[in-house]
Design an enzyme around this catalytic site. Sequence first.
Site, PDB file in Angstrom:
ATOM      1  N   GLU A  91       0.803  -1.213   0.000  1.00 38.94           N
ATOM      2  CA  GLU A  91       0.000   0.000   0.000  1.00 38.94           C
ATOM      3  C   GLU A  91       0.837   1.266   0.000  1.00 38.94           C
ATOM      4  OE1 GLU A  91      -2.719  -0.750   3.529  1.00 38.94           O
ATOM      5  OE2 GLU A  91      -1.605  -2.561   3.109  1.00 38.94           O
ATOM      6  N   CYS A 104       2.769   8.376   2.063  1.00 41.63           N
ATOM      7  CA  CYS A 104       3.150   7.348   3.023  1.00 41.63           C
ATOM      8  C   CYS A 104       3.555   6.110   2.239  1.00 41.63           C
ATOM      9  CB  CYS A 104       1.973   7.059   3.955  1.00 41.63           C
ATOM     10  SG  CYS A 104       2.277   5.696   5.080  1.00 41.63           S
ATOM     11  N   CYS A 111       5.843  -7.589   7.129  1.00 46.24           N
ATOM     12  CA  CYS A 111       6.766  -7.133   8.173  1.00 46.24           C
ATOM     13  C   CYS A 111       6.987  -8.287   9.140  1.00 46.24           C
ATOM     14  CB  CYS A 111       6.135  -5.953   8.914  1.00 46.24           C
ATOM     15  SG  CYS A 111       7.208  -5.222  10.176  1.00 46.24           S
ATOM     16  N   CYS A 115       4.327  -6.473  15.862  1.00 47.79           N
ATOM     17  CA  CYS A 115       3.594  -5.609  16.805  1.00 47.79           C
ATOM     18  C   CYS A 115       2.123  -6.039  16.856  1.00 47.79           C
ATOM     19  CB  CYS A 115       3.697  -4.148  16.379  1.00 47.79           C
ATOM     20  SG  CYS A 115       5.395  -3.540  16.360  1.00 47.79           S
ATOM     21  N   CYS A 118      -0.730  -4.066  14.798  1.00 48.90           N
ATOM     22  CA  CYS A 118      -0.467  -3.674  13.414  1.00 48.90           C
ATOM     23  C   CYS A 118      -0.879  -4.756  12.426  1.00 48.90           C
ATOM     24  CB  CYS A 118       1.009  -3.348  13.258  1.00 48.90           C
ATOM     25  SG  CYS A 118       1.401  -2.720  11.615  1.00 48.90           S
ATOM     26  N   GLY A 159       6.016  -2.545   6.667  1.00 45.58           N
ATOM     27  CA  GLY A 159       7.431  -2.848   6.761  1.00 45.58           C
ATOM     28  C   GLY A 159       8.172  -2.023   7.791  1.00 45.58           C
ATOM     29  N   SER A 214       8.418   4.586  17.025  1.00 42.99           N
ATOM     30  CA  SER A 214       7.152   4.057  17.540  1.00 42.99           C
ATOM     31  C   SER A 214       7.379   3.583  18.961  1.00 42.99           C
ATOM     32  CB  SER A 214       6.668   2.917  16.653  1.00 42.99           C
ATOM     33  OG  SER A 214       6.495   3.392  15.347  1.00 42.99           O
ATOM     34  N   HIS A 216       4.909   4.022  21.876  1.00 40.64           N
ATOM     35  CA  HIS A 216       3.635   3.391  22.256  1.00 40.64           C
ATOM     36  C   HIS A 216       3.547   2.940  23.711  1.00 40.64           C
ATOM     37  CE1 HIS A 216       2.754   3.670  18.077  1.00 40.64           C
ATOM     38  NE2 HIS A 216       3.314   2.559  17.676  1.00 40.64           N
ATOM     39  N   CYS A 333      -2.257   0.989   8.634  1.00 44.05           N
ATOM     40  CA  CYS A 333      -1.190   0.169   8.060  1.00 44.05           C
ATOM     41  C   CYS A 333      -1.609  -1.252   7.738  1.00 44.05           C
ATOM     42  CB  CYS A 333      -0.036   0.050   9.044  1.00 44.05           C
ATOM     43  SG  CYS A 333       0.584   1.604   9.520  1.00 44.05           S
TER      44      CYS A 333
HETATM   45  N1  SAH Z   1       7.757  -0.266  11.113  1.00 36.35           N
HETATM   46  C1  SAH Z   1       7.750   1.152  11.289  1.00 36.35           C
HETATM   47  C2  SAH Z   1       6.919   1.921  10.291  1.00 36.35           C
HETATM   48  C3  SAH Z   1       5.551   1.390   9.902  1.00 36.35           C
HETATM   49  S1  SAH Z   1       4.139   1.643  10.892  1.00 36.35           S
HETATM   50  C4  SAH Z   1       7.360   1.507  12.713  1.00 36.35           C
HETATM   51  O1  SAH Z   1       7.062   0.616  13.470  1.00 36.35           O
HETATM   52  O2  SAH Z   1       7.413   2.682  13.060  1.00 36.35           O
HETATM   53  C5  SAH Z   1       3.787   3.350  11.000  1.00 36.35           C
HETATM   54  C6  SAH Z   1       3.185   3.723  12.352  1.00 36.35           C
HETATM   55  O3  SAH Z   1       1.824   3.236  12.503  1.00 36.35           O
HETATM   56  C7  SAH Z   1       3.948   3.139  13.518  1.00 36.35           C
HETATM   57  O4  SAH Z   1       4.068   4.101  14.521  1.00 36.35           O
HETATM   58  C8  SAH Z   1       3.034   2.013  13.972  1.00 36.35           C
HETATM   59  O5  SAH Z   1       3.317   1.627  15.288  1.00 36.35           O
HETATM   60  C9  SAH Z   1       1.680   2.642  13.764  1.00 36.35           C
HETATM   61  N2  SAH Z   1       0.546   1.709  13.745  1.00 36.35           N
HETATM   62  C10 SAH Z   1       0.499   0.460  13.302  1.00 36.35           C
HETATM   63  N3  SAH Z   1      -0.724  -0.067  13.463  1.00 36.35           N
HETATM   64  C11 SAH Z   1      -1.478   0.892  14.045  1.00 36.35           C
HETATM   65  C12 SAH Z   1      -2.830   0.971  14.483  1.00 36.35           C
HETATM   66  N4  SAH Z   1      -3.648  -0.067  14.357  1.00 36.35           N
HETATM   67  N5  SAH Z   1      -3.259   2.125  15.036  1.00 36.35           N
HETATM   68  C13 SAH Z   1      -2.417   3.195  15.156  1.00 36.35           C
HETATM   69  N6  SAH Z   1      -1.139   3.183  14.773  1.00 36.35           N
HETATM   70  C14 SAH Z   1      -0.667   2.043  14.223  1.00 36.35           C
END
Ligand code: SAH
Length: 361
Positions: A91, A104, A111, A115, A118, A159, A214, A216, A333
């Site tokens: 995407e 983006c 990936c 997480c 995600c 990714g 990230s 969190h 994502c």
């Molecule tokens: N792998 C990288 C970049 C991709 S994700 C990373 O982890 O940063 C881009 C951002 O979206 C990251 O901050 C990720 O933690 C967040 N993200 C993923 N799934 C999400 C969700 N369901 N709600 C909110 N943020 C999310």
Amino acid sequence: MSGPELLGLFPEELAGYLKQLGQPAWRAGQLFGWLHKGRGFDEMGNLPRALREQLKEQAVDHPARVMERFESRLDGTVKLLFAMRDGHCVEGVLMPYRYGLTFCLSTQVGCRMGCAFCASTLEGLARNLTAAEMMHMTLLAGQQIPGMPVHNIVLMGSGEPLDNYDNVVRFLRLVSHGDGLNLGLRHISLSTCGLADRIDRLAEEGLPVTLSVSLHAPNDEIRQRTMPVAKAVSMDRLLQSCRNYIEKTGRRVVFEYALVEGVNDRPEHARELASRLRGMQCHVNLIPLNPVRERQLKGTTRLAAGEFRDLLESLHISATLRREMGADISGACGQLRRRYLLKEGAAYSLEGQETEKGDKA
Ligand code: SAH
């Protein structure tokens, strides 16, 4: 059409390639210019016809294509599904802001970071994207909305960019190349789940991109509940790498913080986070977790998220609550690719990478 993907090569490498074809080195500049305008071999008017034919047979100009396009009725966000030459798809999202277009971009197909919140990681990692594929998707993104070239890039698609380090760094140098798109590195954000040693390496590259981390969570215990990487890299170690990045690049670091109800969104979490980040040149980007169908986690209400931001601000940590965009087009994502995989599971499994899942959309 096979052979090298020319969009992934620097002018001096193109010169080497052209030399093998018996061509003078100066043609590399012409070729680089055309490629980085998104043009195909057929359109490269100032190259001899015989060379264009040779290139068509021996090399790749366009390693990606737009397969599907969804436009949000809510906010003008455009979500693209790109297909690579081997059938893999990823995407990309275009967000038209007042100051220009933010793209983006994905850096891997799937990936492997795992997480819990995600969607990109649900099927694991299929493969890394090449620099040429990332470059071409960026060029295609710039063709989507008339009069709106790509102004900012965020490596926040599917990714983990630092898990595909060499290709991503090559892409950063190509996309900012003066003879190509010439996009300012300060207009690029690289988002990572926190591979500390790679952050240290990136700090030495002389590429002043904005580092987004990230986070969190305010501590290791909570972070480990949703992010497997936190078991390998402690928050202390990660924040150390962030401080080093700030020192080496002079850039502030952005911390991403998805608010999950009952997990990391309480006032004590805001206070703990503030104490961990105190004195750092940083900014916290808050977003209520975007719920993913396959996961049980719930996002914090907008109201509670606002209170979390206010508390951080009152503790002198700069923070913003991010707007959610494209909620009607699977904006989060990995959601779009996943919907596609589930719908097209049988056809996609012909590529030998994915198998159909029972829970069809
Ligand atoms: N792998 C990288 C970049 C991709 S994700 C990373 O982890 O940063 C881009 C951002 O979206 C990251 O901050 C990720 O933690 C967040 N993200 C993923 N799934 C999400 C969700 N369901 N709600 C909110 N943020 C999310």
